[in-house]
Scaffold this motif. Sequence first.
Motif, PDB file in Angstrom:
ATOM      1  N   SER A  91      -5.261  -1.097   5.290  1.00 13.65           N
ATOM      2  CA  SER A  91      -4.625  -2.261   4.669  1.00 13.65           C
ATOM      3  C   SER A  91      -5.475  -2.775   3.516  1.00 13.65           C
ATOM      4  CB  SER A  91      -4.446  -3.378   5.688  1.00 13.65           C
ATOM      5  OG  SER A  91      -3.634  -2.980   6.772  1.00 13.65           O
ATOM      6  N   GLU A 110       0.829  -1.200   0.000  1.00 14.88           N
ATOM      7  CA  GLU A 110       0.000   0.000   0.000  1.00 14.88           C
ATOM      8  C   GLU A 110       0.869   1.258   0.000  1.00 14.88           C
ATOM      9  OE1 GLU A 110      -1.958  -3.005   2.917  1.00 14.88           O
ATOM     10  OE2 GLU A 110       0.044  -2.254   2.448  1.00 14.88           O
ATOM     11  N   SER A 111       0.288   2.328  -0.501  1.00 12.18           N
ATOM     12  CA  SER A 111       0.940   3.635  -0.455  1.00 12.18           C
ATOM     13  C   SER A 111      -0.130   4.708  -0.519  1.00 12.18           C
ATOM     14  CB  SER A 111       1.918   3.799  -1.621  1.00 12.18           C
ATOM     15  OG  SER A 111       1.241   3.734  -2.857  1.00 12.18           O
ATOM     16  N   VAL A 139      -4.701   2.789  10.354  1.00 13.31           N
ATOM     17  CA  VAL A 139      -3.836   2.128   9.375  1.00 13.31           C
ATOM     18  C   VAL A 139      -4.753   1.423   8.384  1.00 13.31           C
ATOM     19  CG1 VAL A 139      -2.113   0.345   8.983  1.00 13.31           C
ATOM     20  CG2 VAL A 139      -1.933   1.821  10.999  1.00 13.31           C
ATOM     21  N   GLY A 174      -0.844   7.021   2.029  1.00 15.25           N
ATOM     22  CA  GLY A 174      -1.291   7.561   3.304  1.00 15.25           C
ATOM     23  C   GLY A 174      -0.531   8.826   3.667  1.00 15.25           C
ATOM     24  N   CYS A 209      -2.820   0.185  -3.871  1.00 18.25           N
ATOM     25  CA  CYS A 209      -2.395  -1.149  -3.437  1.00 18.25           C
ATOM     26  C   CYS A 209      -1.917  -1.886  -4.685  1.00 18.25           C
ATOM     27  CB  CYS A 209      -3.546  -1.888  -2.782  1.00 18.25           C
ATOM     28  SG  CYS A 209      -3.212  -3.637  -2.415  1.00 18.25           S
ATOM     29  N   ARG A 237      -9.382  -1.140   7.764  1.00 14.11           N
ATOM     30  CA  ARG A 237      -8.630  -0.173   8.559  1.00 14.11           C
ATOM     31  C   ARG A 237      -8.665  -0.565  10.023  1.00 14.11           C
ATOM     32  NH1 ARG A 237     -12.556   5.208   8.085  1.00 14.11           N
ATOM     33  NH2 ARG A 237     -14.215   4.472   9.481  1.00 14.11           N
ATOM     34  N   LEU A 259      -5.392   6.221  -1.816  1.00 13.39           N
ATOM     35  CA  LEU A 259      -4.522   5.117  -1.451  1.00 13.39           C
ATOM     36  C   LEU A 259      -4.399   4.162  -2.632  1.00 13.39           C
ATOM     37  CD1 LEU A 259      -5.901   4.283   2.110  1.00 13.39           C
ATOM     38  CD2 LEU A 259      -4.279   6.069   1.419  1.00 13.39           C
ATOM     39  N   THR A 294      -0.906   1.313   5.381  1.00 15.28           N
ATOM     40  CA  THR A 294      -0.412   2.677   5.262  1.00 15.28           C
ATOM     41  C   THR A 294      -1.190   3.556   6.232  1.00 15.28           C
ATOM     42  OG1 THR A 294       0.046   4.482   3.703  1.00 15.28           O
ATOM     43  CG2 THR A 294      -1.981   3.250   3.340  1.00 15.28           C
ATOM     44  N   GLN A 295      -0.495   4.433   6.924  1.00 14.44           N
ATOM     45  CA  GLN A 295      -1.115   5.239   7.970  1.00 14.44           C
ATOM     46  C   GLN A 295      -1.827   6.450   7.376  1.00 14.44           C
ATOM     47  OE1 GLN A 295      -1.091   4.843  11.544  1.00 14.44           O
ATOM     48  NE2 GLN A 295      -2.608   6.503  11.394  1.00 14.44           N
TER      49      GLN A 295
END
Length: 124
Positions: A95, A6-7, A93, A9, A22, A38, A20, A118-119
């Motif tokens: 996911s 993931e990216s 977070v 955040g 994935c 989440r 976001l 990702t937060q």
Amino acid sequence: QVQLVESGGGLVQAGDSLRLSCVVSGGTFSKYAMGWFRQAPGKEREFVAAISWTGSNTIYADSVKGRTTISRDNAKNTMYLQLDSLKPEDTAVYSCAAATIVIITTDLAAYNYWGQGTQVTVSS
């Protein structure tokens, strides 16, 4: 070996948007039902949204419905989650997960593969 990364955040203010991503590798992405979940501090992981193999079917949690859009690009082995009108209670977070099932589901136990997350932090 199937991997999900993931990216997207970050730290944003209430009312802002995030997208976001994935990326899935090591498997046949177009054959997976995909989902976003989440987990906020001190709380259990919860369902956010899911999308079918072709992208024609989607489901959303009531808490995000109307301000969240899930999508996928099978040519890029990538799934997306567009988060709009973010609220502090969206802090968690996030996911992504993949499932070798035909019918999409909110049940996290049905998902076979998971990313690290990702937060997303939303300040008021």
